[in-house]
Design a protein around this motif. Structure first.
Motif, PDB file in Angstrom:
ATOM      1  N   LEU A   1       0.846  -1.190   0.000  1.00 38.98           N
ATOM      2  CA  LEU A   1       0.000   0.000   0.000  1.00 38.98           C
ATOM      3  C   LEU A   1       0.885   1.246   0.000  1.00 38.98           C
ATOM      4  O   LEU A   1       1.853   1.310   0.754  1.00 38.98           O
ATOM      5  CB  LEU A   1      -0.911  -0.006   1.224  1.00 38.98           C
ATOM      6  N   PHE A   2       0.522   2.229  -0.812  1.00 45.88           N
ATOM      7  CA  PHE A   2       1.350   3.423  -0.970  1.00 45.88           C
ATOM      8  C   PHE A   2       0.563   4.648  -0.519  1.00 45.88           C
ATOM      9  O   PHE A   2      -0.475   4.981  -1.085  1.00 45.88           O
ATOM     10  CB  PHE A   2       1.809   3.557  -2.426  1.00 45.88           C
ATOM     11  N   ALA A   3       1.082   5.287   0.532  1.00 49.25           N
ATOM     12  CA  ALA A   3       0.329   6.370   1.160  1.00 49.25           C
ATOM     13  C   ALA A   3       1.252   7.539   1.516  1.00 49.25           C
ATOM     14  O   ALA A   3       2.164   7.867   0.755  1.00 49.25           O
ATOM     15  CB  ALA A   3      -0.410   5.838   2.379  1.00 49.25           C
ATOM     16  N   HIS A   4       1.051   8.105   2.694  1.00 48.15           N
ATOM     17  CA  HIS A   4       1.676   9.390   3.019  1.00 48.15           C
ATOM     18  C   HIS A   4       2.193   9.437   4.454  1.00 48.15           C
ATOM     19  O   HIS A   4       1.886   8.571   5.268  1.00 48.15           O
ATOM     20  CB  HIS A   4       0.663  10.505   2.774  1.00 48.15           C
ATOM     21  N   SER A   5       2.921  10.485   4.712  1.00 45.19           N
ATOM     22  CA  SER A   5       3.493  10.721   6.033  1.00 45.19           C
ATOM     23  C   SER A   5       2.432  10.633   7.132  1.00 45.19           C
ATOM     24  O   SER A   5       2.628   9.983   8.150  1.00 45.19           O
ATOM     25  CB  SER A   5       4.166  12.107   6.032  1.00 45.19           C
ATOM     26  N   GLY A   6       1.302  11.295   6.898  1.00 48.21           N
ATOM     27  CA  GLY A   6       0.242  11.316   7.898  1.00 48.21           C
ATOM     28  C   GLY A   6      -0.287   9.935   8.234  1.00 48.21           C
ATOM     29  O   GLY A   6      -0.653   9.653   9.377  1.00 48.21           O
ATOM     30  N   THR A   7      -0.322   9.053   7.250  1.00 47.12           N
ATOM     31  CA  THR A   7      -0.785   7.675   7.477  1.00 47.12           C
ATOM     32  C   THR A   7       0.202   6.903   8.336  1.00 47.12           C
ATOM     33  O   THR A   7      -0.178   6.249   9.312  1.00 47.12           O
ATOM     34  CB  THR A   7      -0.958   6.948   6.121  1.00 47.12           C
ATOM     35  N   LEU A   8       1.480   6.992   7.947  1.00 52.83           N
ATOM     36  CA  LEU A   8       2.526   6.230   8.653  1.00 52.83           C
ATOM     37  C   LEU A   8       2.650   6.661  10.109  1.00 52.83           C
ATOM     38  O   LEU A   8       2.723   5.821  11.017  1.00 52.83           O
ATOM     39  CB  LEU A   8       3.871   6.420   7.947  1.00 52.83           C
ATOM     40  N   LEU A   9       2.700   7.968  10.347  1.00 51.97           N
ATOM     41  CA  LEU A   9       2.910   8.461  11.714  1.00 51.97           C
ATOM     42  C   LEU A   9       1.759   8.065  12.636  1.00 51.97           C
ATOM     43  O   LEU A   9       1.980   7.688  13.794  1.00 51.97           O
ATOM     44  CB  LEU A   9       3.077   9.982  11.704  1.00 51.97           C
ATOM     45  N   LYS A  10       0.545   8.159  12.139  1.00 55.62           N
ATOM     46  CA  LYS A  10      -0.612   7.795  12.976  1.00 55.62           C
ATOM     47  C   LYS A  10      -0.632   6.297  13.261  1.00 55.62           C
ATOM     48  O   LYS A  10      -1.022   5.865  14.353  1.00 55.62           O
ATOM     49  CB  LYS A  10      -1.902   8.254  12.302  1.00 55.62           C
ATOM     50  N   LEU A  11      -0.209   5.501  12.283  1.00 54.63           N
ATOM     51  CA  LEU A  11      -0.155   4.053  12.503  1.00 54.63           C
ATOM     52  C   LEU A  11       0.939   3.687  13.499  1.00 54.63           C
ATOM     53  O   LEU A  11       0.730   2.858  14.392  1.00 54.63           O
ATOM     54  CB  LEU A  11       0.078   3.328  11.173  1.00 54.63           C
ATOM     55  N   LEU A  12       2.091   4.300  13.394  1.00 57.00           N
ATOM     56  CA  LEU A  12       3.171   4.054  14.352  1.00 57.00           C
ATOM     57  C   LEU A  12       2.709   4.392  15.771  1.00 57.00           C
ATOM     58  O   LEU A  12       3.022   3.682  16.735  1.00 57.00           O
ATOM     59  CB  LEU A  12       4.403   4.900  13.999  1.00 57.00           C
ATOM     60  N   THR A  13       1.936   5.461  15.883  1.00 60.48           N
ATOM     61  CA  THR A  13       1.426   5.881  17.189  1.00 60.48           C
ATOM     62  C   THR A  13       0.383   4.887  17.701  1.00 60.48           C
ATOM     63  O   THR A  13       0.369   4.541  18.886  1.00 60.48           O
ATOM     64  CB  THR A  13       0.821   7.295  17.093  1.00 60.48           C
ATOM     65  N   HIS A  14      -0.479   4.414  16.821  1.00 57.78           N
ATOM     66  CA  HIS A  14      -1.489   3.420  17.207  1.00 57.78           C
ATOM     67  C   HIS A  14      -0.824   2.150  17.743  1.00 57.78           C
ATOM     68  O   HIS A  14      -1.370   1.470  18.620  1.00 57.78           O
ATOM     69  CB  HIS A  14      -2.354   3.081  15.988  1.00 57.78           C
ATOM     70  N   LEU A  15       0.364   1.859  17.242  1.00 60.85           N
ATOM     71  CA  LEU A  15       1.120   0.674  17.675  1.00 60.85           C
ATOM     72  C   LEU A  15       1.972   0.945  18.919  1.00 60.85           C
ATOM     73  O   LEU A  15       2.748   0.084  19.342  1.00 60.85           O
ATOM     74  CB  LEU A  15       2.027   0.200  16.530  1.00 60.85           C
TER      75      LEU A  15
END
Length: 432
Positions: free
Chosen positions: A329-343
């Motif tokens: 899946l190819f997305a953006h900074s905002g997606t990655l950072l929020k997912l890292l935080t959710h984890l």
């Protein structure tokens, strides 16, 4: 013989520059360019097959931030106007003997120009293409069973957001996985204008109002922007360029951004705008931007990372099905950072503040959210048990809720059962 000797020396110099550019010393300012940090400084170049005793890699799910891109329209205009005018002011002051810049530095400014069209804002660059090709090649070598060498629509799933940079990142990634002819046969899932999986936050009205458009989200960054450290930085940058006036915060932020962009675009060319920074000032600008991302995309507000259940739920659903074996899946900074935080990853001991710089923070965009940042989950079958391996920036990491790097898939499903079963985007994001 002399001509061949010159060619040989030239190749050695280029290779040496390439080596130096990917093996930075701690005080090298290129380590601190925030979300514009080049991936070649941060990736894991060890691409040997990752193995565990009595285990076999059977599936991979990976989310990738697009590769190095061009600036936003606002920053392109800033380059073409503010920085173009400043370039001539710097050259004039230094040629009058009022500045510290050396001849070779002045030559960099003389050669510098900005001719990027606003129509090309945020387009993927050549370096971004290379990042995707090489990332794909390394991942395939590490997990050859989960990532097949031959393309088959049943084994692979590719999806990107409705942006040029994400679409092109996906296409060059597939070029790295398959040969040129096979990559042309790849089927991509249609890009959605309203994508509540890959860009859940863009379509979350509650988050847009309560977080993104809430002035309180930026109060710590604004506080630091008015701090003594920042005032010292503005003065330092101005002096390094030989100016007899102090540049504004907006201008210095623009210089920092363009220093980052040009460092990312060019492997063998130094941006003259990076000459304005030293170890102190570059870290000041880095922290200034980290404050923004922490409060906008990280642990600052619960809703920010709660909504990332949308993307995590996608991972668990795909891993629990029979196919495909490889999802990218190819997305953006905002997606990655929020997912890292959710984890619960990269969580500081306390909230980042604008009145004191946290020098030891683990939340550092330069490390966790550079261009082409990525997070991968690899499912291993170990005898009769399924286990999940997590990689961030192609390095194995241990999730906080796991005892080992190779973590029980059932344990993770149980731990994140709320994210999997009680994740309703429309309910979570509706305005009260």
């Amino acid at each position: 013989m002399s001509r061949y000797f010159i060619i040989f020396i030239t190749i050695v110099i280029i290779l040496n520059q390439s080596f130096n550019a990917t093996n930075l010393k701690p005080k090298d300012i290129r380590n601190y360019l925030g979300t514009r940090t080049p991936y070649r400084f941060k990736n894991n170049k060890n691409d040997t097959k990752i193995k565990f005793p009595s285990c076999k890699d059977v599936k991979i799910w990976m989310i990738i931030r697009h590769g190095t891109r061009l600036p936003s329209a606002k920053d392109i205009v800033g380059m073409n106007t503010t920085l173009n005018n400043l370039k001539y002011e710097i050259l004039l002051k230094n040629k009058q003997g009022k500045g510290p810049l050396k001849k070779d530095h002045l030559k960099l400014f003389e050669k510098w120009k900005s001719d990027i069209s606003v129509d090309e804002e945020k387009y993927l660059t050549l370096e971004g293409q290379d990042e995707m090709i090489q990332l794909a090649e390394r991942m395939q070598k590490r997990f050859p069973n989960a990532i097949k060498h031959k393309y088959n629509n049943k084994h692979f799933k590719f999806k990107y957001t409705a942006t040029q940079r994400a679409q092109q990142s996906a296409r060059y990634f597939t070029l790295g996985l398959f040969d040129k002819n096979n990559s042309q046969n790849v089927i991509y899932e249609p890009a959605l204008k309203v994508d509540t999986t890959l860009r859940f936050y863009k379509h979350c009205d509650k988050w847009q109002k309560q977080v993104k458009k809430n002035p309180n989200t930026y109060k710590e960054q604004i506080l630091y922007g008015n701090s003594h450290e920042m005032n010292m930085t503005l003065l330092s940058v101005s002096k390094k360029f030989g100016l007899d006036r102090v540049l504004s915060l907006d201008t210095v932020v623009l210089i920092y951004k363009i220093c980052g962009y040009e460092t990312s675009w060019h492997k063998y060319f130094s941006s003259p705008w990076c000459l304005g920074f030293d170890d102190f000032s570059i870290k000041t600008l880095e922290y200034y931007h980290d404050l923004k991302h922490y409060w906008l995309d990280g642990y600052g507000h619960d809703l920010t990372y709660h909504q990332a259940c949308m993307i995590l739920k996608n991972m668990f659903e795909i891993m629990s099905k029979d196919s495909p074996t490889a999802t990218f899946l190819f997305a953006h900074s905002g997606t990655l950072l929020k997912l890292l935080t959710h984890l619960h990853l990269y969580k500081p001991d306390s909230h980042l503040r604008g009145d004191i710089k946290d020098e030891q923070r683990v939340w550092r965009a330069s490390d966790i959210d550079c261009f082409a940042s990525n997070l991968a989950f690899v499912l291993f079958k170990c005898n009769d048990e399924e286990k999940l391996l997590t990689l961030h920036q192609e390095r194995i990491i241990k999730l906080p809720m796991c005892n080992e790097e190779l973590c029980s898939f059932e344990h993770l499903k149980d731990y994140f059962k709320n994210s999997i079963h009680n994740c309703d985007h429309s309910d979570m994001c509706k305005l009260d």
